[in-house]
Design a protein around this motif. Structure first.
Motif, PDB file in Angstrom:
ATOM      1  N   VAL A  95       0.845  -1.191   0.000  1.00  0.00           N
ATOM      2  CA  VAL A  95       0.000   0.000   0.000  1.00  0.00           C
ATOM      3  C   VAL A  95       0.880   1.240   0.000  1.00  0.00           C
ATOM      4  O   VAL A  95       2.035   1.213   0.434  1.00  0.00           O
ATOM      5  N   ASP A  96       0.307   2.349  -0.501  1.00  0.00           N
ATOM      6  CA  ASP A  96       1.063   3.599  -0.616  1.00  0.00           C
ATOM      7  C   ASP A  96       0.823   4.547   0.551  1.00  0.00           C
ATOM      8  O   ASP A  96       1.639   5.418   0.825  1.00  0.00           O
ATOM      9  N   ASP A  97      -0.312   4.387   1.217  1.00  0.00           N
ATOM     10  CA  ASP A  97      -0.633   5.258   2.340  1.00  0.00           C
ATOM     11  C   ASP A  97      -1.549   4.493   3.280  1.00  0.00           C
ATOM     12  O   ASP A  97      -2.158   3.483   2.892  1.00  0.00           O
ATOM     13  N   TYR A  98      -1.665   4.981   4.507  1.00  0.00           N
ATOM     14  CA  TYR A  98      -2.366   4.251   5.559  1.00  0.00           C
ATOM     15  C   TYR A  98      -3.153   5.272   6.363  1.00  0.00           C
ATOM     16  O   TYR A  98      -2.567   6.159   6.969  1.00  0.00           O
ATOM     17  N   LEU A  99      -4.475   5.162   6.390  1.00  0.00           N
ATOM     18  CA  LEU A  99      -5.337   6.115   7.085  1.00  0.00           C
ATOM     19  C   LEU A  99      -6.189   5.359   8.097  1.00  0.00           C
ATOM     20  O   LEU A  99      -6.921   4.434   7.735  1.00  0.00           O
ATOM     21  N   THR A 100      -6.068   5.736   9.385  1.00  0.00           N
ATOM     22  CA  THR A 100      -6.786   5.012  10.425  1.00  0.00           C
ATOM     23  C   THR A 100      -8.173   5.604  10.658  1.00  0.00           C
ATOM     24  O   THR A 100      -8.383   6.806  10.541  1.00  0.00           O
ATOM     25  N   LYS A 101      -9.113   4.722  10.982  1.00  0.00           N
ATOM     26  CA  LYS A 101     -10.486   5.125  11.301  1.00  0.00           C
ATOM     27  C   LYS A 101     -10.568   5.480  12.789  1.00  0.00           C
ATOM     28  O   LYS A 101      -9.895   4.852  13.607  1.00  0.00           O
ATOM     29  N   PRO A 102     -11.413   6.464  13.144  1.00  0.00           N
ATOM     30  CA  PRO A 102     -12.211   7.317  12.246  1.00  0.00           C
ATOM     31  C   PRO A 102     -11.344   8.401  11.620  1.00  0.00           C
ATOM     32  O   PRO A 102     -10.300   8.767  12.173  1.00  0.00           O
ATOM     33  N   PHE A 103     -11.764   8.912  10.470  1.00  0.00           N
ATOM     34  CA  PHE A 103     -11.016   9.954   9.780  1.00  0.00           C
ATOM     35  C   PHE A 103     -12.010  10.959   9.205  1.00  0.00           C
ATOM     36  O   PHE A 103     -13.200  10.683   9.058  1.00  0.00           O
ATOM     37  N   SER A 104     -11.503  12.135   8.891  1.00  0.00           N
ATOM     38  CA  SER A 104     -12.342  13.176   8.295  1.00  0.00           C
ATOM     39  C   SER A 104     -12.176  13.152   6.781  1.00  0.00           C
ATOM     40  O   SER A 104     -11.141  12.725   6.268  1.00  0.00           O
ATOM     41  N   PHE A 105     -13.207  13.624   6.085  1.00  0.00           N
ATOM     42  CA  PHE A 105     -13.088  13.720   4.635  1.00  0.00           C
ATOM     43  C   PHE A 105     -12.013  14.727   4.249  1.00  0.00           C
ATOM     44  O   PHE A 105     -11.347  14.557   3.222  1.00  0.00           O
ATOM     45  N   GLU A 106     -11.815  15.759   5.064  1.00  0.00           N
ATOM     46  CA  GLU A 106     -10.781  16.737   4.748  1.00  0.00           C
ATOM     47  C   GLU A 106      -9.413  16.072   4.688  1.00  0.00           C
ATOM     48  O   GLU A 106      -8.614  16.331   3.776  1.00  0.00           O
ATOM     49  N   GLU A 107      -9.128  15.196   5.663  1.00  0.00           N
ATOM     50  CA  GLU A 107      -7.842  14.494   5.643  1.00  0.00           C
ATOM     51  C   GLU A 107      -7.773  13.510   4.484  1.00  0.00           C
ATOM     52  O   GLU A 107      -6.740  13.399   3.817  1.00  0.00           O
ATOM     53  N   LEU A 108      -8.871  12.801   4.233  1.00  0.00           N
ATOM     54  CA  LEU A 108      -8.883  11.847   3.124  1.00  0.00           C
ATOM     55  C   LEU A 108      -8.604  12.554   1.804  1.00  0.00           C
ATOM     56  O   LEU A 108      -7.762  12.103   1.010  1.00  0.00           O
ATOM     57  N   PHE A 109      -9.290  13.676   1.549  1.00  0.00           N
ATOM     58  CA  PHE A 109      -9.094  14.397   0.291  1.00  0.00           C
ATOM     59  C   PHE A 109      -7.669  14.931   0.185  1.00  0.00           C
ATOM     60  O   PHE A 109      -7.076  14.932  -0.905  1.00  0.00           O
ATOM     61  N   ALA A 110      -7.110  15.398   1.303  1.00  0.00           N
ATOM     62  CA  ALA A 110      -5.731  15.901   1.276  1.00  0.00           C
ATOM     63  C   ALA A 110      -4.762  14.774   0.915  1.00  0.00           C
ATOM     64  O   ALA A 110      -3.821  14.972   0.138  1.00  0.00           O
ATOM     65  N   ARG A 111      -5.000  13.586   1.467  1.00  0.00           N
ATOM     66  CA  ARG A 111      -4.128  12.457   1.151  1.00  0.00           C
ATOM     67  C   ARG A 111      -4.307  12.007  -0.308  1.00  0.00           C
ATOM     68  O   ARG A 111      -3.335  11.602  -0.961  1.00  0.00           O
ATOM     69  N   LEU A 112      -5.537  12.085  -0.817  1.00  0.00           N
ATOM     70  CA  LEU A 112      -5.761  11.771  -2.227  1.00  0.00           C
ATOM     71  C   LEU A 112      -4.989  12.730  -3.121  1.00  0.00           C
ATOM     72  O   LEU A 112      -4.377  12.323  -4.113  1.00  0.00           O
ATOM     73  N   ARG A 113      -5.009  14.005  -2.774  1.00  0.00           N
ATOM     74  CA  ARG A 113      -4.261  14.989  -3.569  1.00  0.00           C
ATOM     75  C   ARG A 113      -2.763  14.712  -3.509  1.00  0.00           C
ATOM     76  O   ARG A 113      -2.054  14.844  -4.510  1.00  0.00           O
ATOM     77  N   ALA A 114      -2.288  14.318  -2.333  1.00  0.00           N
ATOM     78  CA  ALA A 114      -0.859  14.021  -2.195  1.00  0.00           C
ATOM     79  C   ALA A 114      -0.478  12.815  -3.043  1.00  0.00           C
ATOM     80  O   ALA A 114       0.572  12.817  -3.703  1.00  0.00           O
ATOM     81  N   LEU A 115      -1.314  11.780  -3.054  1.00  0.00           N
ATOM     82  CA  LEU A 115      -1.035  10.612  -3.887  1.00  0.00           C
ATOM     83  C   LEU A 115      -1.063  10.975  -5.364  1.00  0.00           C
ATOM     84  O   LEU A 115      -0.250  10.499  -6.156  1.00  0.00           O
ATOM     85  N   ALA A 116      -2.010  11.826  -5.741  1.00  0.00           N
ATOM     86  CA  ALA A 116      -2.111  12.225  -7.151  1.00  0.00           C
ATOM     87  C   ALA A 116      -0.860  12.962  -7.611  1.00  0.00           C
ATOM     88  O   ALA A 116      -0.446  12.835  -8.757  1.00  0.00           O
ATOM     89  N   ARG A 117      -0.258  13.732  -6.710  1.00  0.00           N
ATOM     90  CA  ARG A 117       0.956  14.464  -7.085  1.00  0.00           C
ATOM     91  C   ARG A 117       2.116  13.518  -7.376  1.00  0.00           C
ATOM     92  O   ARG A 117       3.051  13.882  -8.085  1.00  0.00           O
ATOM     93  N   ARG A 118       2.049  12.317  -6.828  1.00  0.00           N
ATOM     94  CA  ARG A 118       3.095  11.329  -7.138  1.00  0.00           C
ATOM     95  C   ARG A 118       2.914  10.745  -8.528  1.00  0.00           C
ATOM     96  O   ARG A 118       3.838  10.173  -9.093  1.00  0.00           O
ATOM     97  N   GLY A 119       1.690  10.864  -9.083  1.00  0.00           N
ATOM     98  CA  GLY A 119       1.370  10.245 -10.359  1.00  0.00           C
ATOM     99  C   GLY A 119       0.991   8.798 -10.142  1.00  0.00           C
ATOM    100  O   GLY A 119       1.205   8.217  -9.084  1.00  0.00           O
ATOM    101  N   ALA A 120       0.398   8.180 -11.150  1.00  0.00           N
ATOM    102  CA  ALA A 120       0.024   6.767 -11.091  1.00  0.00           C
ATOM    103  C   ALA A 120       0.949   6.004 -12.003  1.00  0.00           C
ATOM    104  O   ALA A 120       0.821   6.027 -13.212  1.00  0.00           O
ATOM    105  N   GLY A 121       1.946   5.314 -11.408  1.00  0.00           N
ATOM    106  CA  GLY A 121       2.949   4.657 -12.236  1.00  0.00           C
ATOM    107  C   GLY A 121       3.685   5.730 -13.011  1.00  0.00           C
ATOM    108  O   GLY A 121       4.179   6.702 -12.479  1.00  0.00           O
ATOM    109  N   SER A 122       3.724   5.595 -14.350  1.00  0.00           N
ATOM    110  CA  SER A 122       4.404   6.572 -15.195  1.00  0.00           C
ATOM    111  C   SER A 122       3.424   7.543 -15.823  1.00  0.00           C
ATOM    112  O   SER A 122       3.801   8.351 -16.644  1.00  0.00           O
ATOM    113  N   LYS A 123       2.134   7.463 -15.422  1.00  0.00           N
ATOM    114  CA  LYS A 123       1.121   8.295 -16.062  1.00  0.00           C
ATOM    115  C   LYS A 123       0.825   9.518 -15.215  1.00  0.00           C
ATOM    116  O   LYS A 123       0.648   9.445 -14.007  1.00  0.00           O
ATOM    117  N   SER A 124       0.748  10.672 -15.877  1.00  0.00           N
ATOM    118  CA  SER A 124       0.371  11.892 -15.195  1.00  0.00           C
ATOM    119  C   SER A 124      -1.134  11.947 -15.039  1.00  0.00           C
ATOM    120  O   SER A 124      -1.882  11.445 -15.865  1.00  0.00           O
TER     121      SER A 124
END
Length: 225
Positions: A95-124
């Motif tokens: 796995v690339d990241d680990y989020l423990t329950k309970p969590f807020s959507f604000e934190e979830l969305f921030a982590r999604l944005r951080a993962l997106a900045r890494r790119g998916a494999g070699s694809k932007s």
């Protein structure tokens, strides 16, 4: 962005789906481990939200199997197990990241944005073709620098087209990608949305990017004057 949520709690799965779809993410859900593994292997997703404890096959095993299958989709594990050994186990499983329950959507969305900045494999995850651009994380689309106001469905349609430039996309493939595999959508509904999207993207420009391929579907191309 298309997200697979593998979560066995129906209530939490529904909450996650509703919250993510409000942010224009395209969400598919699975309530059981084997089903989630099959979906993750067989269909393209940009991100997988994966519960650790699942019936049939646990999340750690799913992550390992996906990595063994050369699936490079980002995986975020969601779990109430927050001991250091559990976190290490999850990360070592692939796995690339680990989020423990309970969590807020604000934190979830921030982590999604951080993962997106890494790119998916070699694809932007930021798409451009000609003078058209789309950022699926910010949901901002522009043509020649001018913002295009899109509905959620129009955004998902344009994202799918831009993920597959110069490819003739069959109607059923578009419907599955945008509305989901479990939803029945008529061809005339797709045509109506495509007509509105073409108006927003192409009407003010000589160069037409969205093309109809009669008898098959649609494609997004650099266009012809």
């Amino acid at each position: 962005m298309r997200i697979l949520v593998i979560e066995d709690d129906p209530k939490l799965s529904s909450i996650l789906r509703d919250g993510l779809e409000k942010q224009a993410y395209r969400v598919t859900t699975a309530l059981e481990g084997q089903e989630g593994l099959a979906l993750g292997r067989d269909y393209p997703f940009e991100l997988i939200l994966l519960d650790a404890m699942l019936p049939g096959l646990d999340g750690f095993s799913i992550a390992r199997e996906l990595r063994r299958s050369k699936i490079s989709t980002h995986i975020m594990m969601l779990t109430s197990r927050d001991a250091t050994s559990d976190v290490v186990h999850g990360l070592d499983s692939g796995v690339d990241d680990y989020l423990t329950k309970p969590f807020s959507f604000e934190e979830l969305f921030a982590r999604l944005r951080a993962l997106a900045r890494r790119g998916a494999g070699s694809k932007s995850l930021c798409y451009e073709i000609g003078d058209l651009s789309l950022d699926p994380m910010t949901h901002i689309a522009t043509r020649s620098g001018v913002p295009i106001a899109l509905t959620r469905t129009e955004h998902l349609l344009l994202e799918y087209l831009m993920r597959n430039p110069n490819v003739v996309l069959r109607r059923d493939a578009i419907i599955n990608a945008v509305w989901g595999y479990e939803t029945t959508v008529e061809n005339n509904t797709l045509d109506a949305f495509m007509k509105q999207l073409r108006f927003k993207v192409d009407a003010a420009h000589d160069q037409k990017l969205i093309q109809t391929v009669r008898g098959f579907g649609y494609k997004l191309t650099a266009g012809q004057l």
